[in-house]
Design a protein around this motif. Structure first.
Motif, PDB file in Angstrom:
ATOM      1  N   HIS A  81       0.505   3.839  -3.083  1.00 52.30           N
ATOM      2  CA  HIS A  81       0.016   5.176  -2.743  1.00 52.30           C
ATOM      3  C   HIS A  81       1.011   5.857  -1.802  1.00 52.30           C
ATOM      4  O   HIS A  81       0.748   6.005  -0.607  1.00 52.30           O
ATOM      5  N   VAL A  85       0.837  -1.199   0.000  1.00 46.52           N
ATOM      6  CA  VAL A  85       0.000   0.000   0.000  1.00 46.52           C
ATOM      7  C   VAL A  85       0.871   1.248   0.000  1.00 46.52           C
ATOM      8  O   VAL A  85       0.580   2.229  -0.692  1.00 46.52           O
ATOM      9  N   LYS A  86       1.963   1.254   0.756  1.00 48.70           N
ATOM     10  CA  LYS A  86       2.855   2.411   0.788  1.00 48.70           C
ATOM     11  C   LYS A  86       3.546   2.627  -0.563  1.00 48.70           C
ATOM     12  O   LYS A  86       3.810   3.757  -0.955  1.00 48.70           O
ATOM     13  N   ASN A 137       1.813   8.957  -1.408  1.00 50.14           N
ATOM     14  CA  ASN A 137       1.407  10.266  -0.895  1.00 50.14           C
ATOM     15  C   ASN A 137       0.203  10.202   0.044  1.00 50.14           C
ATOM     16  O   ASN A 137      -0.293  11.234   0.477  1.00 50.14           O
ATOM     17  N   ASN A 138      -0.282   9.022   0.330  1.00 48.05           N
ATOM     18  CA  ASN A 138      -1.426   8.866   1.229  1.00 48.05           C
ATOM     19  C   ASN A 138      -0.960   9.135   2.661  1.00 48.05           C
ATOM     20  O   ASN A 138      -0.157   8.401   3.217  1.00 48.05           O
ATOM     21  N   LYS A 139      -1.455  10.197   3.273  1.00 52.91           N
ATOM     22  CA  LYS A 139      -1.023  10.584   4.616  1.00 52.91           C
ATOM     23  C   LYS A 139      -1.823   9.881   5.715  1.00 52.91           C
ATOM     24  O   LYS A 139      -1.535  10.053   6.893  1.00 52.91           O
ATOM     25  N   ASN A 140      -2.828   9.114   5.344  1.00 52.24           N
ATOM     26  CA  ASN A 140      -3.610   8.396   6.344  1.00 52.24           C
ATOM     27  C   ASN A 140      -2.885   7.162   6.864  1.00 52.24           C
ATOM     28  O   ASN A 140      -3.282   6.578   7.853  1.00 52.24           O
ATOM     29  N   ILE A 141      -1.831   6.759   6.178  1.00 49.77           N
ATOM     30  CA  ILE A 141      -1.065   5.587   6.574  1.00 49.77           C
ATOM     31  C   ILE A 141       0.255   6.064   7.163  1.00 49.77           C
ATOM     32  O   ILE A 141       1.004   6.782   6.521  1.00 49.77           O
ATOM     33  N   ARG A 142       0.540   5.653   8.381  1.00 49.20           N
ATOM     34  CA  ARG A 142       1.780   6.078   9.021  1.00 49.20           C
ATOM     35  C   ARG A 142       2.956   5.314   8.431  1.00 49.20           C
ATOM     36  O   ARG A 142       2.807   4.217   7.897  1.00 49.20           O
TER      37      ARG A 142
END
Length: 102
Positions: A74, A70-71, A76-81
């Protein structure tokens, strides 16, 4: 009924010492069977425990792989630490001869 009468006839013909010896032999065989069943139960428990541990380790590995995927997909997804240890250290300077000279 015939089997019971044969057994009773055989028991009547045996002496007291023969009856005692036969009873002890049967008790020894029963004790051995009980000990064998205990050993089988312990080994089955060990195998079951090992399988449970391997299953949970597999789940952990699958979760880590899913987070990494997933990292990567995506970034640039800030919902994932960030995963500790995977991100480069932001606040540190690299050690080099230039950094040591300043």
């Amino acid at each position: 009924m015939l089997i019971i009468s044969l057994i009773l006839h055989h028991l009547v013909d045996m002496s007291n010492q023969e009856l005692i010896d036969t009873g002890r032999k049967q008790m020894d065989e029963t004790d051995q069977a009980i000990e064998r069943s205990k050993m089988v139960n312990r080994s089955q428990l060990t195998v079951a425990t090992d399988k449970c541990i391997m299953f949970f380790l597999f789940l952990i590995v699958c979760g880590v792989i899913a987070i990494i995927i997933v990292k990567i997909v995506h970034p640039n997804n800030k919902n994932i630490r960030d995963i500790p240890g995977l991100a480069p250290p932001a606040g540190r300077k690299l050690l080099s001869l230039e950094a040591l000279g300043n």
